[in-house]
Design a protein around this motif. Structure first.
Motif, PDB file in Angstrom:
ATOM      1  N   GLY A   5      46.536  90.282  13.609  1.00 34.18           N
ATOM      2  CA  GLY A   5      45.233  90.936  13.720  1.00 34.18           C
ATOM      3  C   GLY A   5      45.320  92.025  14.766  1.00 34.18           C
ATOM      4  N   LEU A   6      45.319  93.277  14.335  1.00 36.95           N
ATOM      5  CA  LEU A   6      45.654  94.377  15.241  1.00 36.95           C
ATOM      6  C   LEU A   6      44.518  95.353  15.508  1.00 36.95           C
ATOM      7  CD1 LEU A   6      49.103  95.090  13.601  1.00 36.95           C
ATOM      8  CD2 LEU A   6      48.656  93.707  15.641  1.00 36.95           C
ATOM      9  N   ALA A   7      43.412  95.229  14.812  1.00 34.18           N
ATOM     10  CA  ALA A   7      42.297  96.162  15.015  1.00 34.18           C
ATOM     11  C   ALA A   7      41.599  95.867  16.337  1.00 34.18           C
ATOM     12  CB  ALA A   7      41.310  96.051  13.855  1.00 34.18           C
ATOM     13  N   ASN A   8      41.006  96.852  16.912  1.00 32.83           N
ATOM     14  CA  ASN A   8      40.166  96.744  18.106  1.00 32.83           C
ATOM     15  C   ASN A   8      40.676  95.736  19.132  1.00 32.83           C
ATOM     16  OD1 ASN A   8      38.508  98.748  16.994  1.00 32.83           O
ATOM     17  ND2 ASN A   8      37.441  97.208  15.787  1.00 32.83           N
ATOM     18  N   ARG A   9      40.145  94.497  19.151  1.00 31.10           N
ATOM     19  CA  ARG A   9      40.541  93.508  20.162  1.00 31.10           C
ATOM     20  C   ARG A   9      42.028  93.205  20.081  1.00 31.10           C
ATOM     21  NH1 ARG A   9      38.437  93.318  24.633  1.00 31.10           N
ATOM     22  NH2 ARG A   9      39.639  91.457  24.976  1.00 31.10           N
ATOM     23  N   VAL A  70      52.113  84.140  20.137  1.00 28.96           N
ATOM     24  CA  VAL A  70      51.394  85.155  19.360  1.00 28.96           C
ATOM     25  C   VAL A  70      50.004  85.381  19.934  1.00 28.96           C
ATOM     26  CG1 VAL A  70      52.623  84.765  17.194  1.00 28.96           C
ATOM     27  CG2 VAL A  70      50.557  83.462  17.669  1.00 28.96           C
ATOM     28  N   THR A  71      49.544  86.607  19.793  1.00 28.38           N
ATOM     29  CA  THR A  71      48.139  86.908  20.029  1.00 28.38           C
ATOM     30  C   THR A  71      47.455  86.870  18.677  1.00 28.38           C
ATOM     31  OG1 THR A  71      48.463  89.295  19.770  1.00 28.38           O
ATOM     32  CG2 THR A  71      48.628  88.407  22.010  1.00 28.38           C
ATOM     33  N   ILE A  72      46.228  86.356  18.653  1.00 24.89           N
ATOM     34  CA  ILE A  72      45.478  86.238  17.403  1.00 24.89           C
ATOM     35  C   ILE A  72      44.108  86.868  17.600  1.00 24.89           C
ATOM     36  CG2 ILE A  72      44.460  84.648  15.726  1.00 24.89           C
ATOM     37  CD1 ILE A  72      46.731  82.663  16.543  1.00 24.89           C
ATOM     38  N   ALA A  73      43.875  87.942  16.867  1.00 23.97           N
ATOM     39  CA  ALA A  73      42.586  88.633  16.922  1.00 23.97           C
ATOM     40  C   ALA A  73      42.210  89.089  15.512  1.00 23.97           C
ATOM     41  CB  ALA A  73      42.647  89.804  17.891  1.00 23.97           C
ATOM     42  N   VAL A  95      44.135  83.317  21.688  1.00 25.65           N
ATOM     43  CA  VAL A  95      43.183  83.520  20.591  1.00 25.65           C
ATOM     44  C   VAL A  95      41.916  84.159  21.124  1.00 25.65           C
ATOM     45  CG1 VAL A  95      41.944  82.405  18.695  1.00 25.65           C
ATOM     46  CG2 VAL A  95      44.060  81.408  19.534  1.00 25.65           C
ATOM     47  N   GLU A  96      41.450  85.176  20.408  1.00 21.71           N
ATOM     48  CA  GLU A  96      40.184  85.817  20.754  1.00 21.71           C
ATOM     49  C   GLU A  96      38.991  84.961  20.337  1.00 21.71           C
ATOM     50  OE1 GLU A  96      38.931  88.228  22.444  1.00 21.71           O
ATOM     51  OE2 GLU A  96      40.812  89.089  23.077  1.00 21.71           O
ATOM     52  N   LYS A  97      37.853  85.277  20.908  1.00 18.92           N
ATOM     53  CA  LYS A  97      36.617  84.587  20.543  1.00 18.92           C
ATOM     54  C   LYS A  97      35.992  85.235  19.320  1.00 18.92           C
ATOM     55  CE  LYS A  97      34.528  87.063  24.362  1.00 18.92           C
ATOM     56  NZ  LYS A  97      35.758  87.657  24.752  1.00 18.92           N
ATOM     57  N   TYR A 116      51.438  69.158  19.356  1.00 19.58           N
ATOM     58  CA  TYR A 116      52.661  69.957  19.316  1.00 19.58           C
ATOM     59  C   TYR A 116      53.091  70.459  20.695  1.00 19.58           C
ATOM     60  CZ  TYR A 116      52.343  69.871  14.247  1.00 19.58           C
ATOM     61  OH  TYR A 116      52.299  69.463  12.936  1.00 19.58           O
ATOM     62  N   GLY A 117      52.312  70.157  21.721  1.00 19.53           N
ATOM     63  CA  GLY A 117      52.685  70.527  23.084  1.00 19.53           C
ATOM     64  C   GLY A 117      52.759  72.023  23.323  1.00 19.53           C
ATOM     65  N   ARG A 118      51.812  72.767  22.758  1.00 22.51           N
ATOM     66  CA  ARG A 118      51.820  74.224  22.873  1.00 22.51           C
ATOM     67  C   ARG A 118      50.902  74.684  23.996  1.00 22.51           C
ATOM     68  NH1 ARG A 118      56.224  74.450  21.700  1.00 22.51           N
ATOM     69  NH2 ARG A 118      55.961  76.566  22.426  1.00 22.51           N
ATOM     70  N   VAL A 119      51.153  75.894  24.457  1.00 21.85           N
ATOM     71  CA  VAL A 119      50.287  76.541  25.445  1.00 21.85           C
ATOM     72  C   VAL A 119      49.198  77.278  24.678  1.00 21.85           C
ATOM     73  CG1 VAL A 119      50.157  78.297  27.248  1.00 21.85           C
ATOM     74  CG2 VAL A 119      52.159  76.789  27.103  1.00 21.85           C
ATOM     75  N   PHE A 120      47.956  77.106  25.119  1.00 17.91           N
ATOM     76  CA  PHE A 120      46.802  77.702  24.457  1.00 17.91           C
ATOM     77  C   PHE A 120      45.972  78.460  25.488  1.00 17.91           C
ATOM     78  CE2 PHE A 120      42.234  77.361  23.775  1.00 17.91           C
ATOM     79  CZ  PHE A 120      42.088  77.899  22.513  1.00 17.91           C
ATOM     80  N   GLN A 121      45.603  79.679  25.159  1.00 12.98           N
ATOM     81  CA  GLN A 121      44.653  80.417  25.988  1.00 12.98           C
ATOM     82  C   GLN A 121      43.617  81.036  25.071  1.00 12.98           C
ATOM     83  OE1 GLN A 121      46.191  83.308  28.747  1.00 12.98           O
ATOM     84  NE2 GLN A 121      44.155  83.945  29.364  1.00 12.98           N
ATOM     85  N   PHE A 122      42.380  80.965  25.505  1.00 16.86           N
ATOM     86  CA  PHE A 122      41.244  81.441  24.733  1.00 16.86           C
ATOM     87  C   PHE A 122      40.629  82.633  25.459  1.00 16.86           C
ATOM     88  CE2 PHE A 122      36.652  80.264  23.509  1.00 16.86           C
ATOM     89  CZ  PHE A 122      36.687  81.038  22.369  1.00 16.86           C
ATOM     90  N   GLY A 123      40.343  83.711  24.741  1.00 19.91           N
ATOM     91  CA  GLY A 123      39.845  84.950  25.341  1.00 19.91           C
ATOM     92  C   GLY A 123      38.394  84.896  25.757  1.00 19.91           C
ATOM     93  N   THR A 124      38.132  84.232  26.871  1.00 22.08           N
ATOM     94  CA  THR A 124      36.761  84.143  27.373  1.00 22.08           C
ATOM     95  C   THR A 124      36.592  84.863  28.708  1.00 22.08           C
ATOM     96  OG1 THR A 124      37.229  82.049  28.473  1.00 22.08           O
ATOM     97  CG2 THR A 124      36.329  81.924  26.246  1.00 22.08           C
TER      98      THR A 124
END
Length: 151
Positions: A5-9, A70-73, A95-97, A116-124
């Motif tokens: 997801g590459l648009a804007n955000r 990965v970044t997800i937007a 991941v974006e909001k 799965y023991g993954r690192v997660f960050q949420f765009g808040t």
């Protein structure tokens, strides 16, 4: 890293991540060719090469063993689906909001991140910037009058 997801955000997120000295984008994915082309040119310019791969199908990007995160937007309704696939593929995620379209979706993702023991960050991050903190203080201290509906 890879970007889904590459648009804007998505482009904004890619930009701050590329600014980190220990990050290199090796693959990007978007269903819109114009966004893929635009962002690929930006990544290639940043790194001074043409090594960044471009995908239409996010699953091909996630199949790459050389991608750690990965970044997800993508579109809002796809955030959890892309994030679940990434986690199951062994990728850490930003991941974006909004994160999900329902509480259940979000709980499924939370459980997968732990399993799965993954690192997660949420765009808040916006919620902690000065102008938003000030707006919350104004509302909470009654300076707007009595609030009866918040959407």
């Amino acid at each position: 890293m890879g970007g889904i997801g590459l648009a804007n955000r998505g482009g904004h997120d890619l930009g701050w991540a590329m600014g980190q000295k220990d990050v290199q984008f090796v693959a990007i994915c978007d269903v819109e060719k114009s966004w893929r082309d635009r962002v690929k040119a930006r990544v290639d310019k940043q790194y001074g090469n043409t090594d960044c791969a471009v995908y239409h199908d996010f699953r091909e990007l996630l199949d790459r063993a050389d991608i750690d995160a990965v970044t997800i937007a993508s579109l809002d309704s796809w955030h959890v689906l892309h994030a679940l696939a990434a986690v199951r593929a062994g990728k850490d995620i930003y991941v974006e909001k909004p994160l999900g379209m329902s509480i259940h979706e979000i709980q499924v993702l939370r459980d997968a991140v732990h399993r799965y023991g993954r690192v997660f960050q949420f765009g808040t991050q916006q919620r902690s910037s000065q102008e938003f903190r000030q707006a919350c203080e104004i509302a909470r201290n009654g300076r707007l009058g009595k609030l009866h509906t918040i959407k």
